[in-house]
Write a protein that holds these residues in place. Structure first.
Motif, mmCIF file in Angstrom:
data_model
loop_
_atom_site.group_PDB
_atom_site.id
_atom_site.type_symbol
_atom_site.label_atom_id
_atom_site.label_comp_id
_atom_site.label_asym_id
_atom_site.label_seq_id
_atom_site.Cartn_x
_atom_site.Cartn_y
_atom_site.Cartn_z
ATOM 1 N N ARG A 172 20.104 37.379 48.804
ATOM 2 C CA ARG A 172 18.653 37.172 48.988
ATOM 3 C C ARG A 172 17.852 37.567 47.758
ATOM 4 N N ASN A 173 18.486 38.303 46.855
ATOM 5 C CA ASN A 173 17.740 38.836 45.711
ATOM 6 C C ASN A 173 18.299 38.389 44.363
ATOM 7 N N GLY A 174 18.838 37.190 44.333
ATOM 8 C CA GLY A 174 19.183 36.630 43.031
ATOM 9 C C GLY A 174 20.626 36.239 42.818
ATOM 10 N N ALA A 175 21.564 36.813 43.570
ATOM 11 C CA ALA A 175 22.974 36.462 43.361
ATOM 12 C C ALA A 175 23.236 35.034 43.826
ATOM 13 N N ASP A 176 23.904 34.254 42.982
ATOM 14 C CA ASP A 176 24.320 32.920 43.388
ATOM 15 C C ASP A 176 25.597 32.974 44.218
ATOM 16 N N GLU A 177 26.373 34.027 43.975
ATOM 17 C CA GLU A 177 27.637 34.196 44.689
ATOM 18 C C GLU A 177 28.027 35.660 44.651
ATOM 19 N N VAL A 178 28.843 36.095 45.624
ATOM 20 C CA VAL A 178 29.319 37.481 45.657
ATOM 21 C C VAL A 178 30.844 37.499 45.734
ATOM 22 N N ILE A 179 31.419 38.617 45.262
ATOM 23 C CA ILE A 179 32.868 38.798 45.266
ATOM 24 C C ILE A 179 33.198 40.174 45.836
ATOM 25 N N HIS A 180 34.178 40.216 46.733
ATOM 26 C CA HIS A 180 34.699 41.494 47.215
ATOM 27 C C HIS A 180 35.809 41.935 46.256
ATOM 28 N N PRO A 181 35.721 43.139 45.704
ATOM 29 C CA PRO A 181 36.619 43.509 44.605
ATOM 30 C C PRO A 181 38.025 43.909 45.024
ATOM 31 N N ASN A 182 38.999 43.368 44.332
ATOM 32 C CA ASN A 182 40.379 43.858 44.314
ATOM 33 C C ASN A 182 41.071 43.150 43.156
ATOM 34 N N ARG A 183 42.280 43.537 42.872
ATOM 35 C CA ARG A 183 42.973 42.972 41.707
ATOM 36 C C ARG A 183 43.133 41.454 41.830
ATOM 37 N N GLY A 184 43.531 41.001 43.006
ATOM 38 C CA GLY A 184 43.712 39.575 43.197
ATOM 39 C C GLY A 184 42.411 38.812 43.050
ATOM 40 N N ALA A 185 41.312 39.412 43.518
ATOM 41 C CA ALA A 185 40.011 38.744 43.439
ATOM 42 C C ALA A 185 39.568 38.561 41.996
ATOM 43 N N ALA A 186 39.907 39.505 41.136
ATOM 44 C CA ALA A 186 39.522 39.396 39.729
ATOM 45 C C ALA A 186 40.197 38.196 39.072
ATOM 46 N N MET A 187 41.491 38.031 39.291
ATOM 47 C CA MET A 187 42.202 36.898 38.703
ATOM 48 C C MET A 187 41.724 35.587 39.304
ATOM 49 N N ARG A 188 41.491 35.601 40.622
ATOM 50 C CA ARG A 188 41.012 34.392 41.296
ATOM 51 C C ARG A 188 39.651 33.986 40.742
ATOM 52 N N ALA A 189 38.770 34.974 40.532
ATOM 53 C CA ALA A 189 37.448 34.687 39.975
ATOM 54 C C ALA A 189 37.553 34.166 38.548
ATOM 55 N N ALA A 190 38.449 34.759 37.769
ATOM 56 C CA ALA A 190 38.608 34.327 36.379
ATOM 57 C C ALA A 190 39.016 32.857 36.304
ATOM 58 N N VAL A 191 39.976 32.458 37.121
ATOM 59 C CA VAL A 191 40.434 31.067 37.124
ATOM 60 C C VAL A 191 39.329 30.139 37.622
ATOM 61 N N LYS A 192 38.677 30.550 38.706
ATOM 62 C CA LYS A 192 37.640 29.712 39.318
ATOM 63 C C LYS A 192 36.461 29.487 38.383
ATOM 64 N N TYR A 193 35.941 30.552 37.789
ATOM 65 C CA TYR A 193 34.739 30.425 36.974
ATOM 66 C C TYR A 193 35.035 29.994 35.541
ATOM 67 N N ASN A 194 36.298 29.951 35.188
ATOM 68 C CA ASN A 194 36.672 29.503 33.850
ATOM 69 C C ASN A 194 36.474 28.001 33.681
ATOM 70 N N ASN A 195 36.551 27.246 34.775
ATOM 71 C CA ASN A 195 36.500 25.783 34.683
ATOM 72 C C ASN A 195 35.644 25.210 35.800
#
Length: 218
Positions: free
Chosen positions: A110-133
């Motif tokens: 509601r205050n500016g984030a276009d998307e949110v991520i729940h943190p863990n090791r797998g989420a970091a790699m998943r986010a890197a691949v997703k937002y890379n392309n």
């Protein structure tokens, strides 16, 4: 290659930075703690020791110049909320914020984030691949270099059936689902299923195959 700003370098921020750097992105990192940045200096193009809850700091950085801004503040939701809001006010193109709970997620969205991520090791790699392309919408890591990707189909596939496109033989890629433009998912589609414009394909493939395909889509 994308221009990326990462604010906050706890465990998740570190993982995200390393994974995005491994995908050859141009990264700037910011944290209040100098020691948090020391081991990342060789991976990033720029770094800053600063408090990003201060508007003048974000103005100095020039947040509107980045393709994506990640807010990875852990342990201080108020700071995360303030930074997320300031980023959007200052013209950030796309803001992804780390969250610890669904309640926090609602406030950030509601205050500016276009998307949110729940943190863990797998989420970091998943986010890197997703937002890379821009043509990869989701990603599930399997093993031995294979993963399930949600991707944009090549133009040459649109208007053709899975069978006539000969995707499996030409690309060593298996279509396990098709997500239509209205969000409906057809799992294990029939070979005679037509690939339409606006569809997303769920494919099982090796990362080398996906890398070659993504170069065609750029």
């Amino acid at each position: 290659m994308k221009s990326i700003l990462i604010i906050g370098l706890g465990d998740f921020g570190h993982y995200l930075c390393r994974d995005l750097a491994g995908l050859k992105n141009d990264i700037m990192v910011v944290d209040q703690d100098e020691t948090a940045i020391e081991d990342l200096q060789d991976l990033v193009s720029d770094s800053l020791i600063a408090d990003c809850t201060r508007e003048n700091v974000l103005k100095k950085i020039g947040v509107s110049d980045f393709d994506i801004c990640f807010v990875c503040i852990s342990g201080n939701f108020q700071s995360s909320l303030e930074i997320t809001s300031l980023l959007k006010d200052l013209g950030a193109k796309y803001v992804v914020s780390m969250v610890r709970s669904e309640v926090h997620a609602k406030f950030l969205l509601r205050n500016g984030a276009d998307e949110v991520i729940h943190p863990n090791r797998g989420a970091a790699m998943r986010a890197a691949v997703k937002y890379n392309n821009d043509h990869i919408f989701d990603y599930i890591d399997l093993k031995d270099g294979y993963s399930i990707y949600e991707i944009t189909p090549l133009k040459e596939w649109v208007g053709r059936t899975i069978l006539s496109s000969d995707i499996r033989a030409k690309h060593n890629m298996y279509i396990i689902g098709i997500i239509s433009a209205n969000g409906q998912t057809n799992f294990m589609p029939d070979p005679q299923t037509l690939i339409r414009e606006g569809d997303h394909l769920m494919v099982l493939a090796h990362r080398d195959t996906i890398d070659r395909m993504m170069r065609k889509l750029r």
